[in-house]
Design a protein around this motif. Structure first.
Motif, mmCIF file in Angstrom:
data_model
loop_
_atom_site.group_PDB
_atom_site.id
_atom_site.type_symbol
_atom_site.label_atom_id
_atom_site.label_comp_id
_atom_site.label_asym_id
_atom_site.label_seq_id
_atom_site.Cartn_x
_atom_site.Cartn_y
_atom_site.Cartn_z
ATOM 1 N N VAL A 5 0.834 -1.204 0.000
ATOM 2 C CA VAL A 5 0.000 0.000 0.000
ATOM 3 C C VAL A 5 0.870 1.255 0.000
ATOM 4 O O VAL A 5 0.609 2.217 -0.728
ATOM 5 C CB VAL A 5 -0.945 0.000 1.222
ATOM 6 C CG1 VAL A 5 -1.711 1.317 1.311
ATOM 7 C CG2 VAL A 5 -1.926 -1.167 1.129
ATOM 8 N N ALA A 6 1.926 1.260 0.813
ATOM 9 C CA ALA A 6 2.799 2.436 0.910
ATOM 10 C C ALA A 6 3.496 2.730 -0.418
ATOM 11 O O ALA A 6 3.522 3.875 -0.883
ATOM 12 C CB ALA A 6 3.833 2.228 2.012
ATOM 13 N N LEU A 7 4.057 1.706 -1.038
ATOM 14 C CA LEU A 7 4.766 1.908 -2.302
ATOM 15 C C LEU A 7 3.817 2.360 -3.406
ATOM 16 O O LEU A 7 4.157 3.229 -4.217
ATOM 17 C CB LEU A 7 5.478 0.621 -2.713
ATOM 18 C CG LEU A 7 6.601 0.139 -1.799
ATOM 19 C CD1 LEU A 7 7.180 -1.170 -2.314
ATOM 20 C CD2 LEU A 7 7.686 1.190 -1.678
ATOM 21 N N THR A 8 2.632 1.773 -3.445
ATOM 22 C CA THR A 8 1.652 2.172 -4.456
ATOM 23 C C THR A 8 1.236 3.627 -4.253
ATOM 24 O O THR A 8 1.204 4.417 -5.202
ATOM 25 C CB THR A 8 0.413 1.257 -4.383
ATOM 26 O OG1 THR A 8 0.808 -0.099 -4.589
ATOM 27 C CG2 THR A 8 -0.598 1.647 -5.453
ATOM 28 N N GLY A 9 0.920 3.981 -3.009
ATOM 29 C CA GLY A 9 0.486 5.347 -2.730
ATOM 30 C C GLY A 9 1.559 6.374 -3.016
ATOM 31 O O GLY A 9 1.292 7.425 -3.615
ATOM 32 N N LEU A 10 2.790 6.082 -2.614
ATOM 33 C CA LEU A 10 3.886 7.037 -2.811
ATOM 34 C C LEU A 10 4.171 7.280 -4.286
ATOM 35 O O LEU A 10 4.297 8.422 -4.744
ATOM 36 C CB LEU A 10 5.147 6.529 -2.111
ATOM 37 C CG LEU A 10 5.152 6.644 -0.582
ATOM 38 C CD1 LEU A 10 6.317 5.860 0.004
ATOM 39 C CD2 LEU A 10 5.238 8.104 -0.160
ATOM 40 N N SER A 35 -0.569 8.932 1.650
ATOM 41 C CA SER A 35 -0.185 9.175 0.259
ATOM 42 C C SER A 35 -1.314 8.803 -0.700
ATOM 43 O O SER A 35 -1.572 9.519 -1.677
ATOM 44 C CB SER A 35 1.096 8.408 -0.096
ATOM 45 O OG SER A 35 0.946 7.027 0.147
ATOM 46 N N LEU A 36 -2.012 7.706 -0.419
ATOM 47 C CA LEU A 36 -3.151 7.325 -1.263
ATOM 48 C C LEU A 36 -4.281 8.349 -1.150
ATOM 49 O O LEU A 36 -4.944 8.668 -2.147
ATOM 50 C CB LEU A 36 -3.664 5.944 -0.864
ATOM 51 C CG LEU A 36 -3.011 4.729 -1.519
ATOM 52 C CD1 LEU A 36 -3.611 3.446 -0.968
ATOM 53 C CD2 LEU A 36 -3.150 4.770 -3.039
ATOM 54 N N SER A 37 -4.480 8.885 0.042
ATOM 55 C CA SER A 37 -5.537 9.885 0.231
ATOM 56 C C SER A 37 -5.231 11.156 -0.557
ATOM 57 O O SER A 37 -6.104 11.721 -1.226
ATOM 58 C CB SER A 37 -5.680 10.220 1.718
ATOM 59 O OG SER A 37 -6.038 9.073 2.463
ATOM 60 N N VAL A 84 2.624 4.032 -12.027
ATOM 61 C CA VAL A 84 3.070 3.629 -10.687
ATOM 62 C C VAL A 84 4.224 2.648 -10.846
ATOM 63 O O VAL A 84 4.234 1.817 -11.766
ATOM 64 C CB VAL A 84 1.911 2.980 -9.906
ATOM 65 C CG1 VAL A 84 2.432 2.208 -8.696
ATOM 66 C CG2 VAL A 84 0.929 4.045 -9.447
ATOM 67 N N SER A 85 5.200 2.726 -9.956
ATOM 68 C CA SER A 85 6.376 1.863 -10.072
ATOM 69 C C SER A 85 6.024 0.434 -9.671
ATOM 70 O O SER A 85 6.487 -0.099 -8.658
ATOM 71 C CB SER A 85 7.506 2.402 -9.181
ATOM 72 O OG SER A 85 8.691 1.670 -9.376
ATOM 73 N N TRP A 86 5.196 -0.187 -10.517
ATOM 74 C CA TRP A 86 4.746 -1.542 -10.203
ATOM 75 C C TRP A 86 5.905 -2.522 -10.128
ATOM 76 O O TRP A 86 5.854 -3.501 -9.373
ATOM 77 C CB TRP A 86 3.729 -2.007 -11.245
ATOM 78 C CG TRP A 86 2.468 -1.202 -11.249
ATOM 79 C CD1 TRP A 86 2.004 -0.381 -12.227
ATOM 80 C CD2 TRP A 86 1.500 -1.119 -10.184
ATOM 81 N NE1 TRP A 86 0.823 0.208 -11.853
ATOM 82 C CE2 TRP A 86 0.489 -0.226 -10.601
ATOM 83 C CE3 TRP A 86 1.408 -1.711 -8.923
ATOM 84 C CZ2 TRP A 86 -0.612 0.075 -9.796
ATOM 85 C CZ3 TRP A 86 0.314 -1.397 -8.121
ATOM 86 C CH2 TRP A 86 -0.679 -0.523 -8.561
ATOM 87 N N SER A 87 6.948 -2.295 -10.903
ATOM 88 C CA SER A 87 8.105 -3.197 -10.855
ATOM 89 C C SER A 87 8.724 -3.196 -9.463
ATOM 90 O O SER A 87 9.120 -4.251 -8.944
ATOM 91 C CB SER A 87 9.144 -2.787 -11.904
ATOM 92 O OG SER A 87 9.606 -1.475 -11.666
ATOM 93 N N THR A 88 8.803 -2.009 -8.839
ATOM 94 C CA THR A 88 9.350 -1.929 -7.485
ATOM 95 C C THR A 88 8.405 -2.581 -6.481
ATOM 96 O O THR A 88 8.840 -3.276 -5.555
ATOM 97 C CB THR A 88 9.585 -0.463 -7.091
ATOM 98 O OG1 THR A 88 10.493 0.135 -8.010
ATOM 99 C CG2 THR A 88 10.149 -0.352 -5.682
#
Length: 432
Positions: free
Chosen positions: A57-62, A266-268, A288-292
């Motif tokens: 969730v954090a990586l996706t939101g950021l 970050s998502l908000s 979004v950096s989906w690879s990361t």
């Protein structure tokens, strides 16, 4: 052949395959986790339990939020503000790029180097600054901010330590990496022509990096581009950019001061921007950096399987058998540096920390010092042209100078791989 050795060989194999075939390590790690988990008697649900939902969730939101910041010009706005502050003093410009990359990385922009390098390297070319010096300033700037409590790397390492009850210090980890990379950046600046820039003044704010000549572009074309963009760039901050800056500020303050979840914040913030500009939201979500995200999720899931299979304890016992914890720490630092120069930094840190965990639990090594040393060793080598960040810098060098740049970059990367882990290892001596 025992199960522990098989799991290590599988780990080595997926690292080699991911590097040689340019396949996301996280994908291979997830597949390996289910295969090795089955061999270790783990159910599918037990393997899934090792997937880090909070980090996902954090990586996706950021990365979603910073996609808006990049697309709506907020990052370029910050760069312009920085260039105005130096009042035309060319010698300070590399430090502006260093600071911008570090600031972006420190608040979660995992792709900060990818954003700043295309601005910084052409800027250096236009103002007769050594392109290698500028490129390395960008990379070290990113690594200086890489382990803040709000960053992707910082979240990764601190979550790992918290999950294993290893304690640690979020501020200590950040400061160690910041000081180390800032010191290297100073050496780079002084030895690659920075001292010859002292005293030079030019109209830097009038032609920021985003307007600098691209490879193959003439000065006339760059000037025409500058004139064409002037009206759009002098209008100040619009509402969309203002909300973006506010969202970044709320995220940073809410996480650092009130302990709120960075993924939720970050998502908000990204959701508010998405409602303002749905068309931008579709592009930013796709970018979004989906690879990361997949990389981190896959590696941590595989590490959880290794722990369940007893591999981590087995490998740690082998290293501890050396008898001298500080020697074991130095070996791990060099292994992390060498592997990370060719493969994933986050993946390397995760595996190395898992192996070192028993030594940290026993108190044989200071948790903050050793984790800082290992983290620095695995990330400072991103100056290598074979790493993602190093390759991004190389890609922005003009064709005329690229071969020479590549040779110089290899020499510099070799020095960093050879010396930096030893220097970082000194943090293992800290009694904390």
């Amino acid at each position: 052949m025992n199960l522990e050795l098989v799991t290590v060989l599988v780990l080595a194999l997926i690292f080699v395959l991911a590097t040689a075939r340019s396949v996301n390590l996280g994908v291979l790690a997830l597949v390996a986790a289910f295969g090795v988990g089955a061999a270790a008697g783990l159910s599918t649900d037990e393997v899934f339990a090792g997937f880090p939902v909070d980090l996902f969730v954090a990586l996706t939101g950021l990365t979603f939020l910073f996609g808006f910041a990049q697309r709506n010009g907020t990052i370029d706005l910050l760069l312009r503000a920085g260039l105005r502050l130096v009042r035309g003093r060319v010698a300070l410009a590399p430090w502006i790029f260093f600071a911008l990359t570090g600031a972006l990385m420190s608040v979660g922009a995992i792709f900060a180097i990818a954003v700043v390098a295309p601005l910084a390297v052409p800027f250096a070319r236009r103002y007769r600054i050594d392109q290698l010096m500028m490129g390395m300033m960008v990379v070290h700037g990113g690594m200086a901010g890489a382990f803040s409590p709000l960053s992707v790397y910082g979240l990764f390492v601190n979550s790992f330590l918290a999950g294993d009850d290893l304690g640690g210090s979020r501020l200590g980890l950040f400061l160690a990496s910041f000081v180390f990379n800032t010191a290297i950046a100073l050496v780079v600046f002084l030895t690659m022509g920075g001292r010859f820039l002292l005293g030079r003044t030019e109209d830097l704010a009038g032609a920021p990096a985003s307007e600098a000549e691209a490879p193959g572009q003439t000065s006339g074309q760059a000037s025409a581009q500058t004139s064409a963009q002037t009206s759009a760039q002098t209008s100040g901050i619009d509402l969309y950019q203002g909300v973006t800056l506010l969202g970044l500020a709320v995220m940073a303050v809410g996480t650092a001061a009130f302990g709120l979840d960075i993924g939720v914040l970050s998502l908000s913030a990204a959701a508010v921007l998405a409602l303002m500009r749905p068309d931008d939201a579709r592009v930013c979500l796709a970018n979004v950096s989906w690879s990361t995200v997949v990389l981190v999720g896959g590696v941590l899931t595989y590490i959880a399987v290794l722990e369940a299979a007893g591999t981590v304890e087995w490998a740690s016992g082998g290293i501890a058998a050396l008898g001298v914890p500080l020697v074991a720490a130095l070996l791990l630092c060099y292994l992390a540096g060498i592997v990370s120069a060719l493969a994933s930094s986050i993946g390397t840190i995760g595996v190395a920390l898992a192996i070192a965990a028993p030594m940290l639990e026993s108190g044989e090594l200071g948790a903050v010092g050793f984790v800082a040393a290992l983290s620095i060793s695995a990330t400072v080598v991103d100056v290598s042209p074979f790493s993602t960040n190093g390759a991004l810098v190389l890609a922005n060098v003009d064709a005329e100078h690229r071969d020479d740049f590549y040779r110089r970059m290899l020499v510099y990367a070799g020095l960093v791989v050879g010396l930096a882990p030893l220097a970082a290892w000194t943090f293992s001596l800290l009694p904390v």
